[in-house]
Design a protein around this motif. Sequence first.
Motif, short mmCIF file in Angstrom:
data_model
loop_
_atom_site.label_atom_id
_atom_site.label_comp_id
_atom_site.label_asym_id
_atom_site.label_seq_id
_atom_site.Cartn_x
_atom_site.Cartn_y
_atom_site.Cartn_z
N TRP A 282 0.81 -1.23 0.00
CA TRP A 282 0.00 0.00 0.00
C TRP A 282 0.83 1.27 0.00
CZ3 TRP A 282 -4.73 -0.06 -1.72
CH2 TRP A 282 -5.47 -1.23 -1.61
N ARG A 283 2.16 1.14 -0.03
CA ARG A 283 2.97 2.31 -0.33
C ARG A 283 3.06 2.49 -1.84
NH1 ARG A 283 8.56 0.48 2.09
NH2 ARG A 283 7.86 -1.28 0.83
N LEU A 284 2.43 1.53 -2.58
CA LEU A 284 2.55 1.44 -4.03
C LEU A 284 3.98 1.09 -4.44
CD1 LEU A 284 0.06 4.13 -5.35
CD2 LEU A 284 -0.27 1.69 -4.96
N VAL A 285 4.55 0.18 -3.69
CA VAL A 285 5.84 -0.40 -4.05
C VAL A 285 5.57 -1.79 -4.64
CG1 VAL A 285 7.99 -1.36 -3.10
CG2 VAL A 285 7.17 0.89 -2.36
N PHE A 286 6.22 -2.07 -5.75
CA PHE A 286 6.06 -3.36 -6.42
C PHE A 286 6.61 -4.50 -5.54
CE2 PHE A 286 7.95 -6.71 -8.94
CZ PHE A 286 6.89 -7.09 -9.74
N THR A 287 5.90 -5.63 -5.52
CA THR A 287 6.36 -6.79 -4.74
C THR A 287 6.25 -8.07 -5.58
OG1 THR A 287 4.12 -7.10 -3.90
CG2 THR A 287 5.62 -5.86 -2.50
N TRP A 288 7.03 -9.07 -5.19
CA TRP A 288 6.95 -10.39 -5.86
C TRP A 288 6.17 -11.37 -4.98
CZ3 TRP A 288 8.29 -10.69 -10.75
CH2 TRP A 288 9.32 -9.88 -11.26
N HIS A 289 5.41 -12.28 -5.61
CA HIS A 289 4.65 -13.29 -4.88
C HIS A 289 4.76 -14.64 -5.56
CE1 HIS A 289 2.12 -10.30 -2.81
NE2 HIS A 289 2.35 -9.61 -3.88
N ALA A 290 4.52 -15.69 -4.78
CA ALA A 290 4.34 -17.02 -5.37
C ALA A 290 3.02 -17.03 -6.14
CB ALA A 290 4.32 -18.06 -4.27
N ASN A 432 -11.13 -9.16 -8.14
CA ASN A 432 -11.03 -10.18 -9.18
C ASN A 432 -9.61 -10.48 -9.64
OD1 ASN A 432 -13.97 -10.79 -10.08
ND2 ASN A 432 -13.84 -8.59 -9.73
N VAL A 433 -8.74 -9.50 -9.53
CA VAL A 433 -7.39 -9.69 -10.05
C VAL A 433 -6.39 -9.93 -8.92
CG1 VAL A 433 -5.56 -8.64 -11.44
CG2 VAL A 433 -7.95 -8.22 -12.01
N TYR A 434 -6.63 -9.31 -7.78
CA TYR A 434 -5.64 -9.39 -6.70
C TYR A 434 -6.31 -9.65 -5.35
CZ TYR A 434 -1.11 -8.02 -4.57
OH TYR A 434 0.08 -7.99 -3.90
N PRO A 435 -7.12 -10.73 -5.26
CA PRO A 435 -7.83 -10.99 -4.01
C PRO A 435 -6.89 -11.29 -2.84
CG PRO A 435 -8.13 -12.81 -5.54
CD PRO A 435 -7.45 -11.72 -6.30
N GLU A 436 -5.65 -11.63 -3.13
CA GLU A 436 -4.69 -11.93 -2.05
C GLU A 436 -4.32 -10.68 -1.26
OE1 GLU A 436 -4.07 -12.93 -5.26
OE2 GLU A 436 -4.93 -14.89 -4.79
N HIS A 468 13.59 -7.29 2.41
CA HIS A 468 12.96 -8.56 2.03
C HIS A 468 12.42 -9.32 3.23
CE1 HIS A 468 14.65 -7.76 -1.83
NE2 HIS A 468 15.84 -7.63 -1.28
N GLN A 469 12.85 -8.95 4.42
CA GLN A 469 12.33 -9.65 5.58
C GLN A 469 11.74 -8.68 6.59
OE1 GLN A 469 14.83 -12.33 7.86
NE2 GLN A 469 13.10 -12.49 9.27
N ILE A 470 10.51 -8.95 6.95
CA ILE A 470 9.81 -8.00 7.81
C ILE A 470 9.89 -8.42 9.27
CG2 ILE A 470 7.51 -7.17 8.41
CD1 ILE A 470 6.92 -6.75 5.63
N THR A 471 9.79 -9.73 9.52
CA THR A 471 9.58 -10.19 10.89
C THR A 471 10.88 -10.30 11.67
OG1 THR A 471 9.77 -12.45 10.12
CG2 THR A 471 7.56 -11.52 10.24
N GLY A 472 10.72 -10.40 13.01
CA GLY A 472 11.85 -10.78 13.84
C GLY A 472 12.41 -9.71 14.75
N ASN A 473 12.25 -8.44 14.41
CA ASN A 473 12.78 -7.39 15.28
C ASN A 473 11.73 -6.93 16.31
OD1 ASN A 473 15.28 -7.50 14.17
ND2 ASN A 473 15.06 -5.65 12.92
N LYS A 474 12.21 -6.07 17.25
CA LYS A 474 11.34 -5.60 18.32
C LYS A 474 10.79 -4.21 18.01
CE LYS A 474 14.46 -8.01 21.38
NZ LYS A 474 15.69 -7.84 22.16
N VAL A 475 9.60 -3.93 18.56
CA VAL A 475 9.02 -2.60 18.42
C VAL A 475 9.66 -1.68 19.47
CG1 VAL A 475 6.89 -1.24 18.57
CG2 VAL A 475 6.83 -3.57 17.63
N ILE A 476 10.06 -0.51 19.04
CA ILE A 476 10.63 0.47 19.98
C ILE A 476 9.78 1.74 19.97
CG2 ILE A 476 12.97 -0.41 19.75
CD1 ILE A 476 13.48 2.07 17.90
N HIS A 503 4.17 -5.48 2.42
CA HIS A 503 3.64 -6.81 2.19
C HIS A 503 4.75 -7.81 2.48
CE1 HIS A 503 1.19 -9.90 0.28
NE2 HIS A 503 2.37 -10.43 0.04
N PRO A 504 4.52 -8.93 3.14
CA PRO A 504 3.27 -9.31 3.79
C PRO A 504 3.09 -8.49 5.06
CG PRO A 504 4.97 -10.95 4.23
CD PRO A 504 5.58 -9.94 3.33
N GLU A 505 1.83 -8.42 5.52
CA GLU A 505 1.55 -7.60 6.69
C GLU A 505 2.00 -8.30 7.97
OE1 GLU A 505 -2.28 -5.89 6.76
OE2 GLU A 505 -2.15 -5.25 4.67
#
Length: 585
Positions: A282-290, A432-436, A468-476, A503-505
Motif C-alpha cells: 500500500w505504499r505502491l511499491v512493487f512486490t513479488w509473490h508465489a 477479481n485480479v488481486y484478491p490476495e 525482504h524480511q519483515i519479521t523478527g525485530n522488536k518494536v521500539i 507486504h506481507p503484513e
Amino acid sequence: RRRRRGGLLGVVGLVLVGLYWLAPKSRRQQQQQELLRDEKALELQLQQLSSVVWAEALRERRPVYERPQAEPGALGELGSPVRLELPPGPEREREEQSVQDHQINIYVSDRISLHRRLPERWNPLCRVKKYQFHYLPTTSVIISFYNEAWSTLLRTVHSVLETSPDILLEEIILVDDYSDKEHLKKRLENYISGLKKVRLVRTTKREGLVRGRLLGASKAKGDVLTFLDCHCECHDGWLEPLLDRIKEKESAVVCPVIDSVEWNTFEYLGNPEEPQIGGFDWRLVFTWHAIPQREQKQRLSPTDVIRSPTMAGGLFAVDKKYFEYLGSYDSGMEIWGGENLEFSFRIWQCGGTLEIHPCSHVGHVFPRQAPYSRSKALANSVRAAEVWMDKYKEVFYHRSPHARLQAYGDVTERRKLREDLKCKDFKWYLENVYPELHVPEDRPDSFGMLKNKGMENYCFDYNPPSEHQITGNKVILYPCHGMGQNQFFEYTLNNEIRYNTRHPEACAAVDAGTNYLTIYLCRDEGQNVPDNQKFIFKEDGSLFHTQTQKCLHATANALDGNPAPILKDCTDSDHQKWFFKERLM
Ligand code: UD2
Ligand code: MN
C-alpha cells in the motif's frame, strides 16, 4: 527410430487429451493433476527427443546474427560468476570506481564477452514447443537508456540479435535519454552503424523512461512493441512465446520471466521452477509473490501463461495498436517509477490481461542501489493513485502522508481516458485480479502514528531486518516523524496491532517469557488471531494484552537503554495511555 519415438509420443499425448475431455467436470481437477504428473514422465522422453527437435527448430528460427563461438576459458560463459579478487592497487581501484559510478561492477562486465551464452533456465517442456514462425507478428524491441555503461548496453543489443529469429525481429530502437557520457555519442553511432536492424534516436532533453519509451514507440514499425531495460540478456527462445501469446490474444500484455544477473559477478541466477508474479504493497511499491492456488488451478501445463496483478515494469511485449488503444503511457510521469503499476492497473481495469510467459526468460542486472535520483517516483505514484484507485487511494495516502502534499500535475486527460474506455473500478480489480491483497480497515483514529500520553512526541517504531524480511525485530519508541513508513500502525477490529505499510503484513506479538513486542506475520484471512497477538484498545486509552493480563507501558530505559512499549501491570499512568494520530500537526 526418431519417427517411432515421435509416434509413441503422439499416441500418449492423444490418450491423455482424450482422458481429460472424457472426464466428468467434477473430476477435472484430479485429471489436471494427473496430467501434470504424466507430463513429468514425458519430460524424460522429451529430453532425449528434444535435441533433435531443437536442431530442427533452430533452422527455422535463424537469428539475426549467429552467436560467435566462445574463446577458450572466456569469463562468465554460461552465466558463471566472475570473481576477480584483485589485489589492492590501481586495477582494484578501477573496479571499485566502476561500482561507484554505475552501482554495477562494470569492470567485471567489461571482461565478459558481449556474446556470452547463458545457461538453460526454462522449463524443459518449453524447448519442444513449436511455433508457426511465418504467422507470428513482428516486433520492434525498444530500449531506452540513460548513461548506461558500454558493455551492459551492447551486451543487451547483441543478445537480442543473437536470440531473436530474423523473421520476427523488425528492429531494435535504442533511445538515448540525453546521456552525457562520451562513449554513448559518436562511438555508439559508429558501432551500431555496423549492425543490422539497430537504430538510435536521442531525446533533446532528459525525458525519463516513460517519454523515452514513447519516443521509441513512435518510430516503431513492428506489429508488437517489446520493451527491455538497457542491461538485459535474453535467454534462447525468449521472443517466440511472447509473440505467440499476443497472436493468440491481442489484448494480452505479456512479460518474460525476469532472471537476475548479479551486479557484482554477473552470475546468471534464474531457475526453471515456476516463476513469481507481481503485486504491490500500500505504499505502491512493487512486490513479488508465489503463484496463488486460484491461478495454478486455471493452468493445465507448466508452459501456460500466468496471470499477474502487476508487472515489474521493464520487460514486456504488447500489440502496438492495443498499446495505443489503451492510452500508451502517462506522459506526465517523470524519470523513474510508478508507471509499471499505473500500466498494470490500466491493463486490467480496461479489459486486457497481464501475463507472464514461463517459457520466455530474460536476465536483468539489478544494481546494488539506484544509480541516479529517483525522487520523482512519489509524484508518479500519486498520478497512478489519483486516476485508477478511487477511494482506495486513501489507503495509500495514509501510509505516505507526504504524498498528499506532492505536486503531481494535471491528470484530467488520464481520467478522461478511463471514462472513454469505460474501465472497471479499483474495487473490481482488487476483488477479481488481486484478491490476495489485504485491504486495511483504516478506521478513523485507528491508524497512523501510535503515540503515548506520558512520553509525548514518542511513537511506535519498527525497523524490519531488511527490505525482504519483515519479521523478527522488536518494536521500539522513537521520536515521531510523521512520514508513515516505519511508524505506521493500524489497530484492527480483530484486536491486532498491525504494521501494514508493507507486504506481507506483520503484527505485534508478545513472546512467552518476554515483556516487549516482537513482529510476526499476521494470521491468514479467516484464521483466528493468536492469543499473544491480541490487544484490547480500551476507552481509557490503555492497550491491554489479554493473554498476560498486562498493559503496554511506554518505558524510557527499556531495550538496551532505548525507549519501548513494555508489558507491565495495568495502572492509570499516562505512560499507559495511547492514541493514534495520522499526521504531525
Ligand atoms: C524497474 C523496471 C524499470 C522501470 C522501473 C520503474 C525491471 C527489470 N525494471 O526498475 O524498467 O519500470 O522499475 O519505473 O522491471 N531510463 C531512461 N531515462 C531515465 C531513467 C531510466 O531512459 O531518466 C532507462 C534506464 O536506462 C533503463 C530503464 O529506463 O534502461 C529502466 O530504468 P532502471 O533500469 O534504472 O530501472 P529498474 O530496473 O531499477
Ligand atoms: Mn533496470
